[in-house]
Design a protein around this motif. Sequence first.
Motif, short mmCIF file in Angstrom:
data_model
loop_
_atom_site.label_atom_id
_atom_site.label_comp_id
_atom_site.label_asym_id
_atom_site.label_seq_id
_atom_site.Cartn_x
_atom_site.Cartn_y
_atom_site.Cartn_z
N LYS A 115 26.83 32.81 15.75
CA LYS A 115 28.10 32.21 16.15
C LYS A 115 29.13 33.28 16.50
N LYS A 138 18.72 23.95 14.59
CA LYS A 138 20.11 24.41 14.55
C LYS A 138 20.41 25.45 15.63
N GLU A 141 22.96 24.99 18.43
CA GLU A 141 24.39 25.16 18.20
C GLU A 141 24.89 26.49 18.76
#
Length: 281
Positions: A115, A138, A141
């Motif tokens: 991220k 995931k 994301e």
Amino acid sequence: MYRRLGNDEGGEAANAASQDKKLLKAILQKNTLTGQNTIKRSTPHIMFCVAIIEDEKRYSDLLREYIDRYAGATGEQFETRVYFDPFTFLDNYKKTDIIFMDIMMPGMDGMETSKRLRKMDADVVLIFVTNMSKYAIKGYEVDAFDFVVKPVYYEDLKIRLDRAIAKLKNKPEQKLLVSTGSSTLVLRAEDVRYIEIFSHKLTYHTTGGDVTAYGSLKKLTAELPEGQFLKVNKSFIVNLKYVTRIEDFDIYLGKEAIPIAQKKKREIEAALAKFLAEGKI
């Protein structure tokens, strides 16, 4: 007859040739009649920059071994860097093509690291390495390209590298948005031969003519393809693709000569030698 562009930082010829200069001379040929690039080299390959973020050395060593094996089998070229913790990786991040990211790491897991990475680089090919396939979901994301499950086998990695390299080689050409004041133009970075800088006025000398625009040097530098454009003095940025030779303290683009800042000559020779050796033109 050669045309020499404004000199504001020229200097005396160097006393001794560096290793970079010797390499440059070996791969950069001069055509004095036409001023065209007469570079001779073997089949060109792109140098891909790969980063491995893995806290366990046995796994990072294995991944590196597989990447080297893949390079030997395919002829592709890689510069591989290994980081044993995500903090060091993020603090020292520089432009990378492919990242193998472990998911389970102490201090900060691979998802959180990714991220933060995406805030710095939205384009890098991100491949998760995990012993739990449920984490692969995931990955969407953070726009993960793929994942590979531990224990990693060579064939599994080869499939991911094949796909990643195909994606990188088929990347759309880089465009530059240039504001002229009254309008905004889209230029192909490949078509820009060199850029002349005077205060906030930028003149793009392209294969199709000159375009005068306005902007900041910092913003311009961030938009140009890394490793292809180089600032040779305080007033000029040159596209290495169009360089035909370096002579004394001038860099030539065909019959146009641009002065080199004396303190930057070795850096420029090294950058040009690397650019040509990697077959980027």
